[in-house]
Design a protein around this motif. Structure first.
Motif, short mmCIF file in Angstrom:
data_model
loop_
_atom_site.label_atom_id
_atom_site.label_comp_id
_atom_site.label_asym_id
_atom_site.label_seq_id
_atom_site.Cartn_x
_atom_site.Cartn_y
_atom_site.Cartn_z
N HIS A 350 11.39 1.53 51.18
CA HIS A 350 9.96 1.80 51.25
C HIS A 350 9.28 0.60 51.90
CE1 HIS A 350 6.10 0.87 48.93
NE2 HIS A 350 5.76 1.69 49.90
N ALA A 351 8.88 0.79 53.16
CA ALA A 351 8.24 -0.28 53.92
C ALA A 351 9.11 -1.54 53.87
CB ALA A 351 6.84 -0.54 53.37
N SER A 352 8.54 -2.67 53.44
CA SER A 352 9.29 -3.92 53.39
C SER A 352 9.87 -4.21 52.02
CB SER A 352 8.38 -5.09 53.81
OG SER A 352 7.27 -5.18 52.92
N CYS A 375 10.87 5.10 45.59
CA CYS A 375 11.01 3.65 45.55
C CYS A 375 11.15 3.22 44.09
CB CYS A 375 9.81 2.97 46.18
SG CYS A 375 9.91 1.16 46.14
N SER A 376 12.23 2.53 43.78
CA SER A 376 12.49 2.16 42.40
C SER A 376 11.48 1.15 41.85
CB SER A 376 13.91 1.58 42.28
OG SER A 376 14.86 2.53 42.71
N ARG A 377 10.87 0.37 42.74
CA ARG A 377 9.89 -0.61 42.29
C ARG A 377 8.47 -0.03 42.33
NH1 ARG A 377 10.05 -6.55 44.79
NH2 ARG A 377 11.87 -6.56 43.40
N HIS A 378 8.15 0.68 43.40
CA HIS A 378 6.82 1.30 43.53
C HIS A 378 7.00 2.80 43.31
CE1 HIS A 378 6.98 -2.32 46.11
NE2 HIS A 378 5.80 -2.57 45.58
N TRP A 379 7.00 3.19 42.02
CA TRP A 379 7.42 4.54 41.66
C TRP A 379 6.54 5.64 42.27
CZ3 TRP A 379 11.71 6.50 40.51
CH2 TRP A 379 11.81 7.75 39.92
N THR A 380 5.30 5.31 42.61
CA THR A 380 4.42 6.33 43.19
C THR A 380 4.76 6.59 44.65
OG1 THR A 380 2.79 4.63 43.77
CG2 THR A 380 2.53 5.74 41.64
N PRO A 425 8.28 5.63 54.96
CA PRO A 425 6.85 5.66 55.22
C PRO A 425 6.20 4.33 54.86
CG PRO A 425 7.34 6.76 53.15
CD PRO A 425 8.65 6.44 53.79
N ALA A 426 5.17 4.03 55.56
CA ALA A 426 4.44 2.79 55.28
C ALA A 426 3.66 2.95 53.99
CB ALA A 426 3.49 2.48 56.42
#
Length: 426
Positions: A350-352, A375-380, A425-426
């Protein structure tokens, strides 16, 4: 000798007046994973041995009638009950910490697991995230966990009688609750306790190698299928008794095996290397022989979870015993999406964000494989990605190349990037 269907009919007729609620369909559960344990179906405290004849399982009619008479004679007195203490739910870590020999909690554990499993299903059906379940294991006024009511529990179980039977009986039809405790008729509890002991004795007997008497794994690790049923043989005895397969039939069409009159059960299973083979496994896409395998490995290779299978070097090596798959650098189609999934888990981001995403297969179309990524860190952050069929074939080819080069491929190790590098996606 009679068929399981006829045995079920005879058992049903002979137990119509029984005071215990019965599930005669227990006699129909003749799948290999049931019989592999010890070769019997136990109804009440009566073990019914199954015999194999011309590749079909049979019962001895005398055993069936004897078991039916035994259960029909069990007298249940409604007022003569005893308390049933059900074990509490344990986490996966707690179960792993136990000694392997005592993991099975018996019939009380079965009833308890039904309650907790149905409580989990209820909370999941409400679409509430796990973080909001709270202390769902706590027992409520109904005696059930997770806010489950008795009517909900019984209705769910009634729709799946096979999953609510123990020893060919239906315990929930006799289970009652009073004064904050569970109760069952004394005669029935005694019957289930005897059933537990019979099962334990059969399992212990089935653990012994039929040749040297060495005690093996508890859950059928040394059980091997033969033309007359299952037998227990330790790996050394199996290795001494059966021929090791050397790949000499690679490239032979599966349809020619009957004419060659080669029996798979003359060989040692080429996958587990510890059991007698029972069938010739072959590539369904190219109709070429892979080698002799036992019944357990044959089921595992055909129906096992692809991601787990591709992490086992011996399974990949076996799949590539098909000379066409080896030459074309490919695998059976059901493994293609798994190779792509492993690539996305290793490479997509997810992005960077440096954290690997969670990847779920969504569907396979004629154009490619579609996955949902989180994304496991940014779940949304969620997105859907399609990998074209042509790119998937390149990934599979790279996977096979590495397997042939080093012999120990890892599905989680990404192959080189293709023309369609993943774009998050960004």
């Amino acid at each position: 000798m009679i068929s399981p269907n006829l045995a079920c009919d005879i058992f049903t007729d002979a137990t119509r007046g029984a005071s215990i609620p019965l599930y005669p369909e227990e006699l129909l559960r003749t799948k290999s994973h049931i019989l592999r344990r010890h070769g019997h179906i136990v109804v009440g405290d009566a073990p019914l041995r199954l015999y194999k004849h011309k590749s079909l399982w049979k019962y001895d009619e005398r055993d069936v009638r004897r078991a039916a008479r035994t259960l029909a004679d069990v007298g249940v007195v409604a007022d003569d009950v005893v308390e049933v203490v059900l074990p509490e739910e344990r986490s996966y870590e707690e179960r792993l910490a136990e000694d392997e020999e005592i993991r099975d909690r018996g019939w009380r554990g079965w009833i308890s697991s039904w309650m907790y499993n149905d409580a989990r299903r209820k909370l999941s059906a409400d679409e509430r995230p796990y973080s909001e379940w709270g202390e769902w294991r706590l027992i409520g006024e109904s005696g059930l966990p997770g806010g489950l009511t008795w009517d909900e529990f019984v209705s769910t179980r009634a729709a799946a009688r096979r999953r609510s039977s123990i020893a060919g009986t239906l315990p929930l039809e006799l289970l009652t609750r009073s004064e904050g405790r569970w109760w069952l008729p004394r005669a029935y509890v005694d019957l289930l306790d005897r059933w537990e002991q019979v099962e334990e004795d059969l399992i212990e007997r089935a653990r012994m190698c039929s040749r040297c008497g060495v005690r093996g794994p508890r859950w059928g690790g040394w059980r091997t299928s033969t033309t007359r049923g299952y037998v227990t043989m330790c790996p050394p005895c199996s290795g001494a008794a059966f021929t090791a397969y050397t790949g000499h039939l690679r490239g032979v069409a599966y349809g020619q095996m009957r004419a060659r009159r080669l029996r798979a059960d003359d060989y040692l299973c080429r996958l587990c290397q510890s059991s007698r083979a029972s069938v010739w496994d072959h590539c369904h896409g190219h109709d070429l022989v892979r080698g002799p395998v036992c019944a357990g490995c044959n089921t595992l290779e055909g129906k096992g979870v692809p991601i787990s299978l591709l992490q086992r070097p011996e399974v990949v090596e076996h799949l590539l015993e098909c000379s066409r798959c080896r030459k074309e650098r490919t695998l059976p189609p059901r493994f293609h999406a798994t190779v792509v999934q492993a690539f996305l888990e290793a490479e997509a981001r997810h992005a960077s964000c440096p954290v690997k995403p969670q990847v779920w297969r969504w569907e396979t179309t004629e154009h490619g494989h579609v996955f949902d990524l989180h994304c496991s860190r940014h779940w949304t952050k969620k997105w859907r990605q399609e990998v074209p069929t042509a790119d998937a074939l390149v990934l599979v080819r790279d996977f096979v190349e590495r397997a042939l080069a080093v012999g120990q491929p890892k599905a989680a190790v990404p192959p080189p990037r293709t023309a369609s590098d993943t774009a998050a996606p960004a």
